[in-house]
Motif scaffolding. Structure first.
Motif, PDB file in Angstrom:
ATOM      1  N   MET A 187       0.780  -1.237   0.000  1.00  0.00           N
ATOM      2  CA  MET A 187       0.000   0.000   0.000  1.00  0.00           C
ATOM      3  C   MET A 187       0.817   1.296   0.000  1.00  0.00           C
ATOM      4  N   PRO A 188       1.948   1.411   0.717  1.00  0.00           N
ATOM      5  CA  PRO A 188       2.636   2.702   0.756  1.00  0.00           C
ATOM      6  C   PRO A 188       2.952   3.324  -0.614  1.00  0.00           C
ATOM      7  N   PRO A 189       3.498   2.569  -1.594  1.00  0.00           N
ATOM      8  CA  PRO A 189       3.744   3.219  -2.882  1.00  0.00           C
ATOM      9  C   PRO A 189       2.456   3.627  -3.603  1.00  0.00           C
ATOM     10  N   ILE A 190       1.391   2.872  -3.391  1.00  0.00           N
ATOM     11  CA  ILE A 190       0.094   3.209  -3.987  1.00  0.00           C
ATOM     12  C   ILE A 190      -0.440   4.495  -3.361  1.00  0.00           C
ATOM     13  N   LEU A 191      -0.366   4.585  -2.037  1.00  0.00           N
ATOM     14  CA  LEU A 191      -0.836   5.780  -1.338  1.00  0.00           C
ATOM     15  C   LEU A 191       0.005   6.996  -1.703  1.00  0.00           C
ATOM     16  N   LYS A 192       1.307   6.795  -1.898  1.00  0.00           N
ATOM     17  CA  LYS A 192       2.188   7.890  -2.311  1.00  0.00           C
ATOM     18  C   LYS A 192       1.777   8.395  -3.693  1.00  0.00           C
ATOM     19  N   GLU A 193       1.462   7.480  -4.593  1.00  0.00           N
ATOM     20  CA  GLU A 193       1.023   7.867  -5.942  1.00  0.00           C
ATOM     21  C   GLU A 193      -0.269   8.686  -5.876  1.00  0.00           C
ATOM     22  N   VAL A 194      -1.200   8.246  -5.050  1.00  0.00           N
ATOM     23  CA  VAL A 194      -2.458   8.987  -4.883  1.00  0.00           C
ATOM     24  C   VAL A 194      -2.166  10.390  -4.360  1.00  0.00           C
ATOM     25  N   LYS A 195      -1.324  10.494  -3.339  1.00  0.00           N
ATOM     26  CA  LYS A 195      -0.989  11.800  -2.746  1.00  0.00           C
ATOM     27  C   LYS A 195      -0.267  12.685  -3.758  1.00  0.00           C
ATOM     28  N   ASP A 196       0.654  12.095  -4.526  1.00  0.00           N
ATOM     29  CA  ASP A 196       1.385  12.868  -5.536  1.00  0.00           C
ATOM     30  C   ASP A 196       0.438  13.435  -6.589  1.00  0.00           C
ATOM     31  N   LYS A 197      -0.567  12.660  -6.974  1.00  0.00           N
ATOM     32  CA  LYS A 197      -1.502  13.092  -8.023  1.00  0.00           C
ATOM     33  C   LYS A 197      -2.587  14.034  -7.492  1.00  0.00           C
ATOM     34  N   MET A 198      -3.007  13.831  -6.244  1.00  0.00           N
ATOM     35  CA  MET A 198      -4.146  14.603  -5.721  1.00  0.00           C
ATOM     36  C   MET A 198      -3.741  15.741  -4.791  1.00  0.00           C
ATOM     37  N   GLY A 199      -2.508  15.691  -4.287  1.00  0.00           N
ATOM     38  CA  GLY A 199      -2.009  16.784  -3.449  1.00  0.00           C
ATOM     39  C   GLY A 199      -2.882  17.067  -2.240  1.00  0.00           C
ATOM     40  N   ASP A 200      -3.231  18.345  -2.062  1.00  0.00           N
ATOM     41  CA  ASP A 200      -3.991  18.776  -0.892  1.00  0.00           C
ATOM     42  C   ASP A 200      -5.474  18.426  -0.958  1.00  0.00           C
ATOM     43  N   ALA A 201      -5.913  17.797  -2.049  1.00  0.00           N
ATOM     44  CA  ALA A 201      -7.325  17.411  -2.176  1.00  0.00           C
ATOM     45  C   ALA A 201      -7.663  16.223  -1.281  1.00  0.00           C
ATOM     46  N   VAL A 202      -6.634  15.584  -0.725  1.00  0.00           N
ATOM     47  CA  VAL A 202      -6.863  14.440   0.151  1.00  0.00           C
ATOM     48  C   VAL A 202      -5.788  14.405   1.238  1.00  0.00           C
ATOM     49  N   ARG A 203      -6.185  13.871   2.379  1.00  0.00           N
ATOM     50  CA  ARG A 203      -5.232  13.626   3.467  1.00  0.00           C
ATOM     51  C   ARG A 203      -5.158  12.113   3.631  1.00  0.00           C
TER      52      ARG A 203
END
Length: 98
Positions: free
Chosen positions: A29-45
């Motif tokens: 999960m960590p690399p998947i969650l990092k990808e989500v954060k990289d793409k969505m930025g501040d739109a998600v925590r």
């Protein structure tokens, strides 16, 4: 526990990864969650909750298998899935509930 309530009570969607350090699939999960954060930025925590260290919280949300991913907004659980989820799937879920 009150800190968790504070985190999930905001307007920003919060993706919560319930995991354990000994769990093989959880390590995906960590690399998947990092990808989500990289793409969505501040739109998600995104936060991670170790089920072994937070047993009461895990029980409160009925976490029976890990990893379990949940999406919260304004203190409400909006979505939940047990097992590994793809970055694309998670982004779609977040956008649907934003």
């Amino acid at each position: 526990m009150s800190k968790f309530q504070e985190i999930i009570s905001g307007d920003t969607p919060v993706l919560v990864d319930f995991y354990a350090v000994w769990c093989g699939p959880c390590k995906m999960m960590p690399p998947i969650l990092k990808e989500v954060k990289d793409k969505m930025g501040d739109a998600v925590r995104i936060i991670k909750i170790d089920v072994d260290k937070n047993q009461k919280l895990s029980a409160q949300y009925g976490i029976r298998s890990i990893p379990t991913i949940m999406l919260f907004k304004n203190g409400q659980a909006l979505w939940q899935q047990a097992g590994v989820a793809s970055a694309d799937q998670l982004q779609k879920v977040i956008k649907t509930h934003s």
